[in-house]
Design a protein around this motif. Structure first.
Motif, mmCIF file in Angstrom:
data_model
loop_
_atom_site.group_PDB
_atom_site.id
_atom_site.type_symbol
_atom_site.label_atom_id
_atom_site.label_comp_id
_atom_site.label_asym_id
_atom_site.label_seq_id
_atom_site.Cartn_x
_atom_site.Cartn_y
_atom_site.Cartn_z
ATOM 1 N N TRP A 290 23.259 12.462 31.410
ATOM 2 C CA TRP A 290 24.174 12.659 32.560
ATOM 3 C C TRP A 290 24.050 14.044 33.200
ATOM 4 O O TRP A 290 24.485 14.236 34.326
ATOM 5 C CB TRP A 290 25.631 12.394 32.170
ATOM 6 C CG TRP A 290 26.311 13.490 31.384
ATOM 7 C CD1 TRP A 290 26.247 13.673 30.044
ATOM 8 C CD2 TRP A 290 27.140 14.535 31.898
ATOM 9 N NE1 TRP A 290 26.977 14.768 29.679
ATOM 10 C CE2 TRP A 290 27.546 15.319 30.789
ATOM 11 C CE3 TRP A 290 27.605 14.880 33.178
ATOM 12 C CZ2 TRP A 290 28.370 16.443 30.936
ATOM 13 C CZ3 TRP A 290 28.432 16.008 33.317
ATOM 14 C CH2 TRP A 290 28.803 16.764 32.201
ATOM 15 N N THR A 291 23.434 14.992 32.483
ATOM 16 C CA THR A 291 23.309 16.338 33.067
ATOM 17 C C THR A 291 22.014 16.519 33.861
ATOM 18 O O THR A 291 21.786 17.587 34.421
ATOM 19 C CB THR A 291 23.361 17.418 31.969
ATOM 20 O OG1 THR A 291 22.307 17.167 31.032
ATOM 21 C CG2 THR A 291 24.693 17.429 31.249
ATOM 22 N N PRO B 169 19.322 16.722 36.747
ATOM 23 C CA PRO B 169 19.387 16.815 38.208
ATOM 24 C C PRO B 169 19.156 15.432 38.823
ATOM 25 O O PRO B 169 18.299 14.677 38.359
ATOM 26 C CB PRO B 169 18.236 17.764 38.546
ATOM 27 C CG PRO B 169 18.097 18.622 37.322
ATOM 28 C CD PRO B 169 18.384 17.706 36.167
ATOM 29 N N GLY B 170 19.922 15.107 39.854
ATOM 30 C CA GLY B 170 19.857 13.761 40.433
ATOM 31 C C GLY B 170 21.055 12.933 40.004
ATOM 32 O O GLY B 170 21.346 11.908 40.605
ATOM 33 N N VAL B 171 21.747 13.391 38.957
ATOM 34 C CA VAL B 171 23.025 12.777 38.579
ATOM 35 C C VAL B 171 24.103 13.689 39.162
ATOM 36 O O VAL B 171 24.083 14.895 38.911
ATOM 37 C CB VAL B 171 23.199 12.680 37.050
ATOM 38 C CG1 VAL B 171 24.542 12.029 36.709
ATOM 39 C CG2 VAL B 171 22.046 11.915 36.423
ATOM 40 N N MET B 172 24.972 13.129 39.981
ATOM 41 C CA MET B 172 26.018 13.959 40.602
ATOM 42 C C MET B 172 27.261 13.123 40.850
ATOM 43 O O MET B 172 27.239 11.909 40.677
ATOM 44 C CB MET B 172 25.498 14.556 41.915
ATOM 45 C CG MET B 172 25.173 13.536 42.976
ATOM 46 S SD MET B 172 24.476 14.274 44.481
ATOM 47 C CE MET B 172 22.837 14.714 43.943
ATOM 48 N N THR B 173 28.333 13.756 41.240
ATOM 49 C CA THR B 173 29.559 13.016 41.546
ATOM 50 C C THR B 173 29.402 12.329 42.913
ATOM 51 O O THR B 173 28.570 12.747 43.725
ATOM 52 C CB THR B 173 30.771 13.960 41.606
ATOM 53 O OG1 THR B 173 30.586 14.864 42.693
ATOM 54 C CG2 THR B 173 30.943 14.743 40.312
ATOM 55 N N LEU C 80 18.889 8.702 41.862
ATOM 56 C CA LEU C 80 20.231 9.221 42.130
ATOM 57 C C LEU C 80 21.267 8.376 41.400
ATOM 58 O O LEU C 80 21.255 7.152 41.502
ATOM 59 C CB LEU C 80 20.492 9.157 43.653
ATOM 60 C CG LEU C 80 21.868 9.566 44.160
ATOM 61 C CD1 LEU C 80 22.171 11.027 43.856
ATOM 62 C CD2 LEU C 80 21.980 9.325 45.669
ATOM 63 N N ILE D 125 28.491 9.510 40.165
ATOM 64 C CA ILE D 125 29.587 9.189 39.265
ATOM 65 C C ILE D 125 30.913 9.252 40.017
ATOM 66 O O ILE D 125 31.272 10.287 40.583
ATOM 67 C CB ILE D 125 29.603 10.168 38.070
ATOM 68 C CG1 ILE D 125 28.263 10.076 37.313
ATOM 69 C CG2 ILE D 125 30.779 9.867 37.142
ATOM 70 C CD1 ILE D 125 28.120 11.064 36.181
ATOM 71 N N VAL E 188 16.317 12.926 37.177
ATOM 72 C CA VAL E 188 16.499 11.532 36.772
ATOM 73 C C VAL E 188 15.510 10.607 37.516
ATOM 74 O O VAL E 188 15.278 10.743 38.716
ATOM 75 C CB VAL E 188 17.975 11.100 36.985
ATOM 76 C CG1 VAL E 188 18.372 11.122 38.447
ATOM 77 C CG2 VAL E 188 18.225 9.732 36.389
#
Lengths: 368, 107
Positions: free
Chosen positions: A125-126, A128-132, A233, A236, A215
């Motif tokens: 989940w950390t 890059p490419g995982v974001m809110t 992408l 979340i 990601v």
């Protein structure tokens, strides 16, 4: 620096509170950590239908303009890129920007720090490419940058569904909006997504996200069936929680109200907290709709003005009861549970302090 | 990638500025944050976490999560998501222990 009212946070609540205090000629300072006022309105292109009477139905970004335009002729100091970082022993508020730290001596403080998005934990989940979802919305609407090409949205709620549609309208391929719940009560939400040809996946969780440096792939468990997706992408959307640090530093007491976002400062029907010089409004006083954000700011500002001796009891009583009525209708329309939780939260604190609720509030209690 | 034609909003001004990322000259648009300027240039990894040595990039874009720190003109530990890009800025990824700055203290 000395001021009558210090407002911490320049989002919709902070701006609306400042309009109220500054238009009475009260010395007001807003501190805002971002480079511009507006808070989350800066990237909200969605329409807000359910707003207080003095606002027309409008997009978030236009509401931001409306608020800033109303505020700009008023005597007010805006300290952009400044944060509250502490409190001095004598009660003055410690403010810092990138180069200096200094105190502000304020008679009343209104905390309008808003809310932060919650995350979801899964391996990867950390990356890059995982974001809110909020971050993805900022990128497309404020920054005009595509956050990715193939996206997966985690968490189904009205905000994540709205952003999923906005991302798709910008040309991003949405592989699905997934939620771990087995069924979704809100049929309109699901239909709204399916209308836009966005797949809704219930009973679905992410097993892991992988990729070197950013990601690239995600393994999901969709109703017991494993699926590998090529994505770049993951957004979340797990909802919001109030931002509380300034209130903690200001020694405010807290209570727990799940429907208001979890831990929230205790406050009276005046929006005053356990610290007699501190008021709270907006999402920091419990997660609510935009109408609720604007109205709580007005209630807090009015009561701060009363405490400063600017407004008389009767004037505040009349306007407060009008505003509370409006708040009830705004919050009930979005989610009746929010309003009931807010009223219960206030009642509890009044009882704890053995402070009777104002007479005008009894009518509100009966309405719940 | 830059969104030239937004489905709802009017087009931004096209004022381009130049900056450097790890020595490489790149272009950004006036009014973008550093984080957005990097992502527009397809740079998504902004650094490595201190303890676990994991890749880090933009997460909350609101100055809250501290995942997007970069070094700006030699100043370490700058939040790229709440700092606007400026002409000629030299951006470097944060890859090690930051040299956290002090401040001027009154009182």
């Amino acid at each position: 620096m000395k001021t009558d009212v210090l407002i911490i946070g320049g989002g919709p609540a902070g701006l609306n509170a400042a309009i109220e205090t500054a238009s009475r000629g009260i010395k007001t300072i807003i501190i805002e950590e971002s480079y511009a006022l507006g808070g989350q309105l800066k990237q909200q292109t969605q329409f807000f239908n359910n707003l207080p009477k003095q606002f027309d139905r409008q997009r978030g970004i236009h509401l931001m303009r409306t608020l800033i335009d109303r505020l700009s002729p008023l005597p007010i100091t805006c300290l952009l890129k400044h944060k509250m970082i502490g409190v001095y022993k004598d009660g003055r508020i410690g403010i810092a920007n990138d180069t200096e730290t200094f105190p502000i001596d304020a008679k009343k403080v209104i905390v309008t720090t808003g809310a932060a998005e919650e995350t979801d934990l899964f391996p990867g989940w950390t990356l890059p490419g995982v974001m809110t979802v909020g971050a993805a919305q900022i990128l497309i609407n404020r920054e005009r940058v595509l956050p990715g090409k193939n996206a997966l949205i985690v968490g189904l709620n009205s905000f994540s569904a709205e952003v999923a549609k906005q991302l798709k309208a910008c040309g991003i391929n949405i592989l699905g909006v997934m939620d771990k719940t087995v069924s979704v009560n809100d049929k309109k939400l699901v239909e709204g997504l399916e209308d836009k040809k966005i797949r809704v996946m219930v009973n679905t969780v992410i097993e892991r996200a992988t990729g070197a440096g950013e990601v690239k792939k995600v393994t999901i468990n969709n109703d017991g069936k494993k699926e590998d997706l090529d994505i770049d992408l993951i957004c979340i959307g797990k909802g919001l929680a109030p931002i509380l640090e300034p209130l903690e530093i200001l020694d405010c007491e807290f209570g727990f109200q799940a429907k208001l976002g979890g831990l929230v400062p205790k406050y009276y029907s005046t929006l005053g907290t356990s610290n007699p010089s501190v008021y709270v409004a907006g999402n920091a006083a419990g997660i609510t709709c935009l109408g609720g954000i604007l109205l709580t700011a007005e209630i807090a500002a009015l009561n701060a003005l009363k405490a400063l001796g600017v407004l008389n009891d009767n004037e505040v009583k009349v306007r407060s009861s009008f505003l509370w009525d409006e708040l009830r209708s705004m919050e009930s329309e979005e989610s009746i549970e929010t309003f009931i939780a807010r009223v219960a939260h206030i009642k509890e604190f009044h009882e704890e302090c053995e402070l009777p609720l104002p007479a005008s509030f009894h009518a509100i209690l009966e309405g719940c | 990638m830059y969104i030239d034609h937004h489905p709802i909003l009017e087009n931004h001004g096209n004022d381009q500025i130049s900056f450097f990322y790890d020595g490489t000259p790149l272009k950004a648009r006036q009014g973008q944050t550093i984080a957005a300027a990097l992502m527009m240039n397809n740079i998504r990894k902004f650094g490595i976490s201190r303890k676990l040595r994991q890749s880090r990039g933009l997460f909350c874009a609101s100055g809250r999560c501290c995942s997007c720190f970069v070094t700006v003109n030699g100043l370490e530990h700058v939040l790229s998501c709440t700092t606007l890009i400026e002409e000629g800025m030299e951006i470097k990824p944060n890859t090690g222990d930051p040299d956290v700055r002090g401040g001027i203290h009154e009182n």
